[in-house]
Design a protein around this motif. Structure first.
Motif, PDB file in Angstrom:
ATOM      1  N   ARG A   1      18.220  34.509  49.007  1.00 41.22           N
ATOM      2  CA  ARG A   1      18.089  33.341  49.895  1.00 41.22           C
ATOM      3  C   ARG A   1      19.045  33.427  51.081  1.00 41.22           C
ATOM      4  O   ARG A   1      18.748  32.982  52.166  1.00 41.22           O
ATOM      5  CB  ARG A   1      18.332  32.047  49.125  1.00 41.22           C
ATOM      6  N   LEU A   2      20.222  33.978  50.856  1.00 45.35           N
ATOM      7  CA  LEU A   2      21.211  34.071  51.922  1.00 45.35           C
ATOM      8  C   LEU A   2      20.839  35.121  52.968  1.00 45.35           C
ATOM      9  O   LEU A   2      21.234  35.010  54.124  1.00 45.35           O
ATOM     10  CB  LEU A   2      22.594  34.400  51.350  1.00 45.35           C
ATOM     11  N   THR A   3      20.087  36.132  52.574  1.00 48.69           N
ATOM     12  CA  THR A   3      19.733  37.192  53.507  1.00 48.69           C
ATOM     13  C   THR A   3      18.519  36.832  54.361  1.00 48.69           C
ATOM     14  O   THR A   3      18.214  37.535  55.306  1.00 48.69           O
ATOM     15  CB  THR A   3      19.447  38.516  52.776  1.00 48.69           C
ATOM     16  N   ARG A   4      17.862  35.749  54.064  1.00 52.95           N
ATOM     17  CA  ARG A   4      16.669  35.348  54.840  1.00 52.95           C
ATOM     18  C   ARG A   4      17.038  34.753  56.149  1.00 52.95           C
ATOM     19  O   ARG A   4      17.785  34.100  56.557  1.00 52.95           O
ATOM     20  CB  ARG A   4      15.814  34.341  54.065  1.00 52.95           C
TER      21      ARG A   4
ATOM     22  N   LEU B   1      22.624  35.019  40.591  1.00 56.63           N
ATOM     23  CA  LEU B   1      23.317  35.544  41.765  1.00 56.63           C
ATOM     24  C   LEU B   1      22.388  36.384  42.638  1.00 56.63           C
ATOM     25  O   LEU B   1      22.471  36.314  43.873  1.00 56.63           O
ATOM     26  CB  LEU B   1      24.540  36.355  41.341  1.00 56.63           C
ATOM     27  N   ASP B   2      21.493  37.160  42.022  1.00 57.95           N
ATOM     28  CA  ASP B   2      20.519  37.926  42.792  1.00 57.95           C
ATOM     29  C   ASP B   2      19.600  36.993  43.579  1.00 57.95           C
ATOM     30  O   ASP B   2      19.285  37.248  44.752  1.00 57.95           O
ATOM     31  CB  ASP B   2      19.677  38.828  41.893  1.00 57.95           C
ATOM     32  N   GLY B   3      19.191  35.898  42.954  1.00 57.91           N
ATOM     33  CA  GLY B   3      18.346  34.925  43.650  1.00 57.91           C
ATOM     34  C   GLY B   3      19.059  34.288  44.815  1.00 57.91           C
ATOM     35  O   GLY B   3      18.484  34.112  45.901  1.00 57.91           O
ATOM     36  N   LEU B   4      20.327  33.952  44.635  1.00 56.06           N
ATOM     37  CA  LEU B   4      21.108  33.372  45.730  1.00 56.06           C
ATOM     38  C   LEU B   4      21.286  34.378  46.867  1.00 56.06           C
ATOM     39  O   LEU B   4      21.204  34.019  48.035  1.00 56.06           O
ATOM     40  CB  LEU B   4      22.469  32.902  45.225  1.00 56.06           C
TER      41      LEU B   4
END
Length: 53
Positions: A50-53, A44-47
């Motif tokens: 990616r979403l904040t980029r 979830l941290d990895g996702l």
């Protein structure tokens, strides 16, 4: 760990903590749950990154 338990035996709060830690380390259901929760957090941290980029 047995030496730590022996050293903490005179201190009730510490002795209880070591007893709980030993149970968690030898309880396969608890260990599996902890590993699953950690893995889920990592994914979830990895996702989220990616979403904040």
């Amino acid at each position: 760990m047995p030496a730590a338990q022996q050293a903490a035996a005179a201190h009730e709060h510490l002795a209880e903590g070591y007893t709980e830690a030993m149970k968690a380390a030898t309880d396969p259901v608890a260990l599996r749950g902890e590993k699953f929760a950690y893995g889920l957090e990592v994914v979830l941290d990895g996702l989220a990154l990616r979403l904040t980029r």
